[in-house]
Design a protein around this motif. Structure first.
Motif, PDB file in Angstrom:
ATOM      1  N   GLY A   1       0.831  -1.199   0.000  1.00  0.00           N
ATOM      2  CA  GLY A   1       0.000   0.000   0.000  1.00  0.00           C
ATOM      3  C   GLY A   1       0.867   1.251   0.000  1.00  0.00           C
ATOM      4  N   VAL A   2       0.572   2.189  -0.912  1.00  0.00           N
ATOM      5  CA  VAL A   2       1.297   3.456  -0.994  1.00  0.00           C
ATOM      6  C   VAL A   2       0.309   4.588  -1.244  1.00  0.00           C
ATOM      7  CG1 VAL A   2       3.480   2.480  -1.812  1.00  0.00           C
ATOM      8  CG2 VAL A   2       1.757   3.138  -3.459  1.00  0.00           C
ATOM      9  N   LEU A   3       0.708   5.797  -0.984  1.00  0.00           N
ATOM     10  CA  LEU A   3      -0.088   6.992  -1.275  1.00  0.00           C
ATOM     11  C   LEU A   3      -1.490   6.922  -0.679  1.00  0.00           C
ATOM     12  CD1 LEU A   3       0.879   7.432  -5.027  1.00  0.00           C
ATOM     13  CD2 LEU A   3       1.905   8.580  -3.057  1.00  0.00           C
ATOM     14  N   GLY A   4      -1.591   6.557   0.566  1.00  0.00           N
ATOM     15  CA  GLY A   4      -2.905   6.469   1.221  1.00  0.00           C
ATOM     16  C   GLY A   4      -3.596   5.173   0.876  1.00  0.00           C
ATOM     17  N   ASP A   5      -4.503   5.209  -0.129  1.00  0.00           N
ATOM     18  CA  ASP A   5      -5.262   4.007  -0.485  1.00  0.00           C
ATOM     19  C   ASP A   5      -4.803   3.404  -1.816  1.00  0.00           C
ATOM     20  OD1 ASP A   5      -6.160   6.097  -1.978  1.00  0.00           O
ATOM     21  OD2 ASP A   5      -8.286   5.707  -1.690  1.00  0.00           O
ATOM     22  N   GLY A   6      -3.637   3.773  -2.317  1.00  0.00           N
ATOM     23  CA  GLY A   6      -3.110   3.222  -3.562  1.00  0.00           C
ATOM     24  C   GLY A   6      -2.323   1.948  -3.316  1.00  0.00           C
ATOM     25  N   ASN A   7      -2.010   1.252  -4.406  1.00  0.00           N
ATOM     26  CA  ASN A   7      -1.248   0.004  -4.335  1.00  0.00           C
ATOM     27  C   ASN A   7      -0.124   0.036  -5.363  1.00  0.00           C
ATOM     28  OD1 ASN A   7      -2.664  -1.546  -2.362  1.00  0.00           O
ATOM     29  ND2 ASN A   7      -4.330  -1.729  -3.829  1.00  0.00           N
ATOM     30  N   LEU A   8       1.017  -0.490  -4.995  1.00  0.00           N
ATOM     31  CA  LEU A   8       2.139  -0.683  -5.894  1.00  0.00           C
ATOM     32  C   LEU A   8       2.389  -2.181  -5.942  1.00  0.00           C
ATOM     33  CD1 LEU A   8       4.412   0.600  -7.593  1.00  0.00           C
ATOM     34  CD2 LEU A   8       5.821   0.548  -5.524  1.00  0.00           C
ATOM     35  N   SER A   9       2.352  -2.759  -7.150  1.00  0.00           N
ATOM     36  CA  SER A   9       2.519  -4.201  -7.265  1.00  0.00           C
ATOM     37  C   SER A   9       3.508  -4.540  -8.375  1.00  0.00           C
ATOM     38  CB  SER A   9       1.177  -4.883  -7.539  1.00  0.00           C
ATOM     39  OG  SER A   9       0.642  -4.452  -8.773  1.00  0.00           O
ATOM     40  N   VAL A  10       4.128  -5.706  -8.252  1.00  0.00           N
ATOM     41  CA  VAL A  10       5.029  -6.256  -9.250  1.00  0.00           C
ATOM     42  C   VAL A  10       4.402  -7.552  -9.739  1.00  0.00           C
ATOM     43  CG1 VAL A  10       7.334  -7.145  -9.700  1.00  0.00           C
ATOM     44  CG2 VAL A  10       7.025  -5.265  -8.100  1.00  0.00           C
ATOM     45  N   GLU A  11       4.233  -7.668 -11.067  1.00  0.00           N
ATOM     46  CA  GLU A  11       3.562  -8.830 -11.639  1.00  0.00           C
ATOM     47  C   GLU A  11       4.331  -9.331 -12.848  1.00  0.00           C
ATOM     48  OE1 GLU A  11      -0.255  -7.317 -12.612  1.00  0.00           O
ATOM     49  OE2 GLU A  11      -0.739  -6.812 -10.552  1.00  0.00           O
ATOM     50  N   GLY A  12       4.292 -10.614 -13.064  1.00  0.00           N
ATOM     51  CA  GLY A  12       4.877 -11.213 -14.258  1.00  0.00           C
ATOM     52  C   GLY A  12       3.785 -11.597 -15.223  1.00  0.00           C
ATOM     53  N   GLU A  13       3.998 -11.341 -16.534  1.00  0.00           N
ATOM     54  CA  GLU A  13       3.003 -11.661 -17.554  1.00  0.00           C
ATOM     55  C   GLU A  13       3.687 -12.336 -18.731  1.00  0.00           C
ATOM     56  OE1 GLU A  13       1.103  -8.075 -18.790  1.00  0.00           O
ATOM     57  OE2 GLU A  13      -0.050  -7.892 -16.941  1.00  0.00           O
ATOM     58  N   THR A  14       2.918 -13.125 -19.449  1.00  0.00           N
ATOM     59  CA  THR A  14       3.370 -13.717 -20.705  1.00  0.00           C
ATOM     60  C   THR A  14       2.333 -13.378 -21.762  1.00  0.00           C
ATOM     61  OG1 THR A  14       4.459 -15.519 -19.553  1.00  0.00           O
ATOM     62  CG2 THR A  14       3.992 -15.863 -21.871  1.00  0.00           C
ATOM     63  N   HIS A  15       2.799 -12.849 -22.897  1.00  0.00           N
ATOM     64  CA  HIS A  15       1.894 -12.470 -23.986  1.00  0.00           C
ATOM     65  C   HIS A  15       2.359 -13.166 -25.268  1.00  0.00           C
ATOM     66  CE1 HIS A  15      -1.039  -9.986 -26.011  1.00  0.00           C
ATOM     67  NE2 HIS A  15      -0.138  -9.659 -26.923  1.00  0.00           N
ATOM     68  N   ALA A  16       1.421 -13.763 -25.997  1.00  0.00           N
ATOM     69  CA  ALA A  16       1.750 -14.462 -27.243  1.00  0.00           C
ATOM     70  C   ALA A  16       1.815 -13.465 -28.394  1.00  0.00           C
ATOM     71  CB  ALA A  16       0.719 -15.535 -27.519  1.00  0.00           C
ATOM     72  N   LEU A  17       2.897 -13.510 -29.139  1.00  0.00           N
ATOM     73  CA  LEU A  17       3.069 -12.656 -30.312  1.00  0.00           C
ATOM     74  C   LEU A  17       2.869 -13.485 -31.570  1.00  0.00           C
ATOM     75  CD1 LEU A  17       6.256 -10.730 -29.152  1.00  0.00           C
ATOM     76  CD2 LEU A  17       3.892  -9.958 -29.021  1.00  0.00           C
ATOM     77  N   ALA A  18       2.913 -12.825 -32.716  1.00  0.00           N
ATOM     78  CA  ALA A  18       2.746 -13.509 -33.997  1.00  0.00           C
ATOM     79  C   ALA A  18       3.900 -14.490 -34.212  1.00  0.00           C
ATOM     80  CB  ALA A  18       2.706 -12.482 -35.134  1.00  0.00           C
ATOM     81  N   GLY A  19       3.612 -15.563 -34.864  1.00  0.00           N
ATOM     82  CA  GLY A  19       4.634 -16.561 -35.164  1.00  0.00           C
ATOM     83  C   GLY A  19       4.908 -17.504 -34.004  1.00  0.00           C
ATOM     84  N   GLY A  20       4.072 -17.517 -32.977  1.00  0.00           N
ATOM     85  CA  GLY A  20       4.234 -18.428 -31.854  1.00  0.00           C
ATOM     86  C   GLY A  20       5.286 -18.004 -30.853  1.00  0.00           C
ATOM     87  N   VAL A  21       5.764 -16.778 -30.952  1.00  0.00           N
ATOM     88  CA  VAL A  21       6.767 -16.282 -30.024  1.00  0.00           C
ATOM     89  C   VAL A  21       6.052 -15.714 -28.793  1.00  0.00           C
ATOM     90  CG1 VAL A  21       8.647 -14.632 -29.725  1.00  0.00           C
ATOM     91  CG2 VAL A  21       8.301 -15.723 -31.941  1.00  0.00           C
ATOM     92  N   SER A  22       6.587 -15.994 -27.616  1.00  0.00           N
ATOM     93  CA  SER A  22       5.986 -15.436 -26.401  1.00  0.00           C
ATOM     94  C   SER A  22       6.887 -14.347 -25.843  1.00  0.00           C
ATOM     95  CB  SER A  22       5.755 -16.526 -25.358  1.00  0.00           C
ATOM     96  OG  SER A  22       6.979 -17.062 -24.946  1.00  0.00           O
ATOM     97  N   SER A  23       6.253 -13.345 -25.292  1.00  0.00           N
ATOM     98  CA  SER A  23       6.960 -12.219 -24.693  1.00  0.00           C
ATOM     99  C   SER A  23       6.727 -12.253 -23.191  1.00  0.00           C
ATOM    100  CB  SER A  23       6.441 -10.913 -25.294  1.00  0.00           C
ATOM    101  OG  SER A  23       6.963  -9.810 -24.588  1.00  0.00           O
ATOM    102  N   ASN A  24       7.777 -12.465 -22.428  1.00  0.00           N
ATOM    103  CA  ASN A  24       7.683 -12.450 -20.966  1.00  0.00           C
ATOM    104  C   ASN A  24       7.913 -11.028 -20.473  1.00  0.00           C
ATOM    105  OD1 ASN A  24       7.310 -15.233 -20.861  1.00  0.00           O
ATOM    106  ND2 ASN A  24       9.499 -15.585 -20.931  1.00  0.00           N
ATOM    107  N   ARG A  25       7.073 -10.577 -19.548  1.00  0.00           N
ATOM    108  CA  ARG A  25       7.144  -9.207 -19.075  1.00  0.00           C
ATOM    109  C   ARG A  25       7.137  -9.162 -17.560  1.00  0.00           C
ATOM    110  NH1 ARG A  25       2.165  -7.002 -22.780  1.00  0.00           N
ATOM    111  NH2 ARG A  25       3.098  -7.545 -24.777  1.00  0.00           N
TER     112      ARG A  25
END
Length: 102
Positions: free
Chosen positions: A69-93
Motif C-alpha cells: 500500500g502506498v499513497l494512502g489508499d493506492g497500491n504498488l505491485s510487481v507482476e509477471g506476464e506472458t503475452h503471445a506474439l505472432a509466429g508463436g513467439v511469447s513475450s515475458n514481461r
C-alpha cells in the motif's frame, strides 16, 4: 550403571497419580509457589482436541502477489506476464503497476 539405579528407584516408588475428573471446570486456575507446576485442565467436549479444522480455502494454491500500500489508499505491485506474439513467439514481461482508486 547409574541408569539402572534410576530405573530401579523409579519402579520402587509409587507414581504420582492425578485425575482431571476431580477438577472443577468452573473454578479459576490456582497459582502455585515458584517451586510448583500448576496445570489447569478442561473436560469440555468442544475442547477435546487442541487442533481445530482449517477454514475452507485457507491453503488453496494461488499465484504469489507482491503488493504494498502506498499513497494512502493506492497500491504498488510487481507482476509477471506472458503475452503471445505472432509466429508463436511469447513475450515475458515484468510489470510494475501503481493503482489508485477514484
Amino acid at each position: 550403571m547409574s541408569m539402572v539405579a534410576v530405573l530401579m528407584l523409579q519402579a520402587a516408588l509409587p507414581g504420582m497419580g492425578f485425575d482431571l475428573h476431580a477438577v472443577d471446570p468452573q473454578a479459576p486456575c490456582k497459582t502455585g509457589t515458584s517451586e510448583e507446576i500448576v496445570v489447569c485442565g478442561s473436560r469440555h467436549e468442544d475442547e477435546k482436541y487442541r487442533l481445530r479444522p482449517l477454514p475452507p480455502g485457507a491453503y488453496e494454491i494461488r499465484p504469489p502477489v507482491a503488493r504494498i500500500g502506498v499513497l494512502g489508499d493506492g497500491n504498488l505491485s510487481v507482476e509477471g506476464e506472458t503475452h503471445a506474439l505472432a509466429g508463436g513467439v511469447s513475450s515475458n514481461r515484468l510489470m510494475l503497476r501503481l493503482t489508485k482508486p477514484f
